[in-house]
Motif scaffolding. Structure first.
Motif, PDB file in Angstrom:
ATOM      1  N   GLY A 202       0.832  -1.210   0.000  1.00  0.00           N
ATOM      2  CA  GLY A 202       0.000   0.000   0.000  1.00  0.00           C
ATOM      3  C   GLY A 202       0.851   1.237   0.000  1.00  0.00           C
ATOM      4  O   GLY A 202       1.898   1.254   0.628  1.00  0.00           O
ATOM      5  N   PRO A 203       0.417   2.257  -0.707  1.00  0.00           N
ATOM      6  CA  PRO A 203       1.250   3.432  -0.927  1.00  0.00           C
ATOM      7  C   PRO A 203       1.327   4.395   0.268  1.00  0.00           C
ATOM      8  O   PRO A 203       2.386   4.874   0.609  1.00  0.00           O
ATOM      9  N   LEU A 204       0.199   4.669   0.928  1.00  0.00           N
ATOM     10  CA  LEU A 204       0.192   5.675   1.983  1.00  0.00           C
ATOM     11  C   LEU A 204      -0.474   5.080   3.210  1.00  0.00           C
ATOM     12  O   LEU A 204      -1.539   4.496   3.120  1.00  0.00           O
ATOM     13  N   LYS A 205       0.183   5.228   4.336  1.00  0.00           N
ATOM     14  CA  LYS A 205      -0.384   4.627   5.548  1.00  0.00           C
ATOM     15  C   LYS A 205      -0.792   5.727   6.511  1.00  0.00           C
ATOM     16  O   LYS A 205      -0.124   6.738   6.624  1.00  0.00           O
ATOM     17  N   SER A 206      -1.859   5.444   7.236  1.00  0.00           N
ATOM     18  CA  SER A 206      -2.268   6.426   8.238  1.00  0.00           C
ATOM     19  C   SER A 206      -1.343   6.305   9.447  1.00  0.00           C
ATOM     20  O   SER A 206      -0.655   5.291   9.630  1.00  0.00           O
ATOM     21  N   VAL A 207      -1.335   7.323  10.276  1.00  0.00           N
ATOM     22  CA  VAL A 207      -0.510   7.303  11.483  1.00  0.00           C
ATOM     23  C   VAL A 207      -0.927   6.122  12.366  1.00  0.00           C
ATOM     24  O   VAL A 207      -0.075   5.374  12.875  1.00  0.00           O
ATOM     25  N   ASP A 208      -2.233   5.931  12.520  1.00  0.00           N
ATOM     26  CA  ASP A 208      -2.704   4.845  13.394  1.00  0.00           C
ATOM     27  C   ASP A 208      -2.287   3.473  12.865  1.00  0.00           C
ATOM     28  O   ASP A 208      -1.858   2.614  13.639  1.00  0.00           O
ATOM     29  N   GLU A 209      -2.421   3.278  11.557  1.00  0.00           N
ATOM     30  CA  GLU A 209      -2.004   1.995  10.965  1.00  0.00           C
ATOM     31  C   GLU A 209      -0.517   1.773  11.180  1.00  0.00           C
ATOM     32  O   GLU A 209      -0.066   0.673  11.511  1.00  0.00           O
TER      33      GLU A 209
END
Ligand code: AMP
Ligand code: MG
Length: 418
Positions: free
Chosen positions: A13-20
């Motif tokens: 996946g290209p962009l991850k959230s802070v929480d992930e």
């Protein structure tokens, strides 16, 4: 040393959230297992390796909460005063002696054990002595007043501190009050810190007109110190992939984690990623965070690698929100809650949906007495003054597209972040 598998951070996946990102990091990083025993005097900031159970009730014996007169509360005067002859005197630390007969009082001081036959203490301010030395007790005091019963604070056998808890001064006090002189804690994690970049020079050295003094390394070392890490300062690496690779390899042998700043963007001179790939495995994460974005994660010979962006504010924010949880996980420490407070924004701000943004802000008291957050006037990720002159970060979550002045926002003080 930590022994991580090379693919432990693998994620598509290209962009991850802070929480992930944080969830993945904290679930994949295994805490160091070695423990050590420390004396209470050096326990502040250490991570408990095991639960602590109370070997003793607190208080251990029922005692007076005030200086005054101890009496049986069964037949206290309800209306009008009554005179009680004195049956003795008890200071803190004295053995209580023989039981006190009904109708008598004992002069008692704060912390003294309540003698048998008494369960209530009149404060000395409320008591007069008559000419024969009897204590005149006023009416209306409840049975049990001004007494600290054994175990009212903590009962023996209760789990009072949990494994993974990071000791604070008040926790040290609790352990001491229960008579513990040593605690079993996890060993400190060993973290190596590098800066990178040909333009970076150490403070105190000769700086050419096109160079910057290294600020990140000192900021990161200070933040790691606050997290209880054992830090090795490995200086500044030139933008040379082979030299970086060699230094990383050497550092990996003696550390649980390597933390670098700079060289992880997508520029041609951003060699850190390439170097990590030469000697270990790398997962490059574009984290949906501003300031920040590029954060490199990897494993080099079983040691964790985190590469933070070079801009000082981006380095600071990604350390606080991404590296810190990872470091605590390695150290076996629970991630403490961030405790944001709700304040009114004194500014409007536009942001991109889908990424979390942190706005540097100061708190000031509004006319109605509540707090409002004032945004630092400029936004550059290189502005150290923006961190120095503000109190914390306003956190704007992924869903928001902006805020208007007067709306309520979450503010996290720096003292809760680092
Ligand atoms: P980089 O991530 O290497 O492209 O660096 C981004 C920006 O941060 C550049 O302007 C660098 O000069 C600056 N920078 C990188 N490392 C440091 C450092 N250790 N201290 C201060 N500024 C830095
Ligand atoms: Mg650079």
């Amino acid at each position: 040393m930590a022994q991580l598998s090379d693919d432990c951070f693998a994620f598509g996946g290209p962009l991850k959230s802070v929480d992930e990102t944080v969830a993945l990091l904290t679930s994949r990083l295994q805490a160091v297992e070695e423990t050590e025993t420390v004396s209470l005097g050096s326990a502040d900031g250490r991570v408990l390796a095991e639960d602590v159970m109370a070997p003793l009730a607190l208080p251990p014996f029922t005692n007076s909460a005030v200086d005054g007169y101890a009496v049986s509360g069964a037949n206290l005067p309800q209306t009008g005063e009554r005179a009680y002859p004195l049956a003795g005197r008890l200071e803190a630390g004295m053995a209580p002696g023989s039981p006190v007969p009904e109708g008598r009082v004992v002069r008692i001081f704060t912390g003294a054990a309540m003698p048998e036959g008494t369960d209530t203490v009149f404060m000395q301010e409320d008591v007069r002595l008559d000419e024969t030395g009897r204590a005149i007790l006023p009416p209306g005091l409840k049975q049990g007043a001004n007494v600290r019963p054994a175990g009212e604070d903590i009962i023996a056998g209760k789990t009072v501190l949990r494994a993974g808890h990071c000791m604070r001064p008040q926790d040290v006090a609790l352990a001491a009050a229960m008579g513990l002189s040593e605690l079993t804690v996890r060993r400190r994690i060993r973290v190596a810190v590098f800066s990178t970049g040909n333009e970076i020079v150490a403070p105190g050295r000769q700086r050419s007109p096109t160079q910057l003094f290294d600020s990140n390394r000192f900021m990161l070392i200070a933040m790691l110190g606050r997290l209880g890490c054992h830090v090795t300062d490995l200086g500044i690496l030139r933008d040379d992939p082979d030299a970086i690779a060699e230094s990383l390899l050497t550092a990996a042998a003696a550390h649980d984690m390597i933390l670098t700043s700079g060289g992880v963007s997508t520029g041609e001179a951003d060699y850190v990623k390439k170097s990590v790939e030469q000697v270990g495995s790398l997962v490059f994460w574009r984290v949906a965070i501003k300031p920040g974005r590029p954060v490199a994660m990897g494993v080099i010979r079983g040691a964790a690698f985190i590469g933070l962006p070079g801009n000082p504010v981006a380095s600071f924010v990604t350390f606080a929100h991404i590296a810190r949880p990872a470091i605590l996980a390695l150290a076996g420490a629970q991630l403490p809650p961030q405790l944001p407070i709700s304040v009114r924004a004194a500014f409007s701000y536009r942001k991109k949906k889908g990424r979390r943004e942190y706005v540097r802000a100061s708190l000031r008291r509004a006319e109605d007495g509540s707090f409002e957050a004032v945004k630092f006037p400029r936004e550059g990720a290189g502005l150290l003054s923006s961190l120095v002159e503000t109190d914390g970060l306003v956190e704007l979550d992924e869903e928001r597209t902006g805020i208007e002045a007067g709306q309520t926002v979450s503010f996290i003080a720096y003292s809760n972040l680092i």
